[in-house]
Design a protein around this motif. Sequence first.
Motif, PDB file in Angstrom:
ATOM      1  N   UNK A  74       0.663  -1.020   0.353  1.00  0.00           N
ATOM      2  CA  UNK A  74      -0.028  -0.208   0.299  1.00  0.00           C
ATOM      3  C   UNK A  74       0.702   1.402   0.219  1.00  0.00           C
ATOM      4  N   UNK A  75       0.431   2.054  -0.468  1.00  0.00           N
ATOM      5  CA  UNK A  75       1.297   3.373  -0.519  1.00  0.00           C
ATOM      6  C   UNK A  75      -0.183   4.599  -0.354  1.00  0.00           C
ATOM      7  N   UNK A  76      -1.494   4.501  -0.781  1.00  0.00           N
ATOM      8  CA  UNK A  76      -2.211   5.424   0.280  1.00  0.00           C
ATOM      9  C   UNK A  76      -3.331   4.944   0.236  1.00  0.00           C
ATOM     10  N   UNK A  77      -4.568   5.512   0.821  1.00  0.00           N
ATOM     11  CA  UNK A  77      -5.897   5.436   1.330  1.00  0.00           C
ATOM     12  C   UNK A  77      -5.734   4.513   2.355  1.00  0.00           C
ATOM     13  N   UNK A  78      -6.797   3.150   1.619  1.00  0.00           N
ATOM     14  CA  UNK A  78      -6.986   2.306   3.031  1.00  0.00           C
ATOM     15  C   UNK A  78      -6.559   1.126   2.626  1.00  0.00           C
ATOM     16  N   UNK A  79      -5.711   0.674   3.126  1.00  0.00           N
ATOM     17  CA  UNK A  79      -5.510  -0.592   2.893  1.00  0.00           C
ATOM     18  C   UNK A  79      -6.180  -1.898   2.602  1.00  0.00           C
ATOM     19  N   UNK A  80      -7.249  -2.067   3.287  1.00  0.00           N
ATOM     20  CA  UNK A  80      -7.729  -2.863   3.726  1.00  0.00           C
ATOM     21  C   UNK A  80      -8.688  -3.420   2.459  1.00  0.00           C
ATOM     22  N   UNK A 238       7.113  12.072   9.301  1.00  0.00           N
ATOM     23  CA  UNK A 238       7.417  12.840   8.248  1.00  0.00           C
ATOM     24  C   UNK A 238       8.431  12.617   6.808  1.00  0.00           C
ATOM     25  N   UNK A 239       8.180  11.405   7.313  1.00  0.00           N
ATOM     26  CA  UNK A 239       9.098  10.137   5.389  1.00  0.00           C
ATOM     27  C   UNK A 239       8.107  10.307   4.596  1.00  0.00           C
ATOM     28  N   UNK A 240       6.816  11.105   4.721  1.00  0.00           N
ATOM     29  CA  UNK A 240       5.452  10.633   3.235  1.00  0.00           C
ATOM     30  C   UNK A 240       4.759  10.262   3.785  1.00  0.00           C
ATOM     31  N   UNK A 241       4.662   8.994   5.043  1.00  0.00           N
ATOM     32  CA  UNK A 241       3.960   7.918   4.652  1.00  0.00           C
ATOM     33  C   UNK A 241       2.276   8.360   5.295  1.00  0.00           C
ATOM     34  N   UNK A 242       1.060   8.117   4.241  1.00  0.00           N
ATOM     35  CA  UNK A 242      -0.439   8.320   4.571  1.00  0.00           C
ATOM     36  C   UNK A 242      -0.182   7.866   6.194  1.00  0.00           C
TER      37      UNK A 242
END
Length: 292
Positions: A74-80, A238-242
């Motif tokens: 996953x990179x964005x949004x709801x992984x599930x 800080x690393x930009x992870x949503x």
Amino acid sequence: MHVVFGANGRAGGETARALIERGEAVRVVLRRKEQGETWTALGAEVAVAHMEDADAMADALNGASAAFLVNPPPVSGDPYARTEELGAALADAARRARLPKAVVLSSIGAQHASGTGVIATLNRFEALLDGVAPTTTFLRSGYFVETWGEVAETVMSESVLPSFLEPSQKIPMVSTIDVGRAAATLLCEEWTGKRVVELAGPEDWSAGDVAAAFAEVLGRPVVPVPVPPERRAALLAEAGVPAEVASALLGMYEAIANGLFMHQDGYEHRRGTISLATAIERIVATLEPAGH
């Protein structure tokens, strides 16, 4: 014809390369045509399909003798929610293409439906893809050694290894080279029905072992530094992870600390051959200046 999804990712790329090295016919499935030049040069066919598009994926699977299927990280949004969408589309495509054999990348710990953070998405992914091919293997991998590449620059510049893992806790880890080789072997093996294969490296390793491997490769001491749980969310931000992705990742590390990332009895267990030092050396080599 072996069809490989996720070929521009770690495990998918290694699987496609391992199949090509075996002399097998390979078709890689990519999101954009311009990503395919490297694979065309290696002799692979290239198909273009977004994993939300069941029609395009069914076309990519047309004529396949076997396929390597993945749930992209996953990179964005709801992984599930994303797993539900992608898993359903991929299952639909595989059934429409009458796929005879599948190797589905999963994770050690995927036997748990909850309490494992992002790994729980793979429990659901397995359920969605169960039965999509008459012959299906769920390849449950250990923690990718290559994940440590995300902190390798810090290791090289500061001689410390930031870790969300307790330094002495040994867990199943494996190089993606071994994942690719194992997946290629499973795709080429003759068998029928459903099975689960767990894969780890030659032995289980800890964050302390990873620090020691970096020290061996770099020729200087490297100290593992555990990141306190209360600091982890801020670091990921800080690393930009949503936030939704970060929450799922942190849940995984909590599960590892709680002993849920372990081999499950009753399934086939395999071990790779790539040493920790070899895998770390490859990570360092990608970051060192040319001619260093």
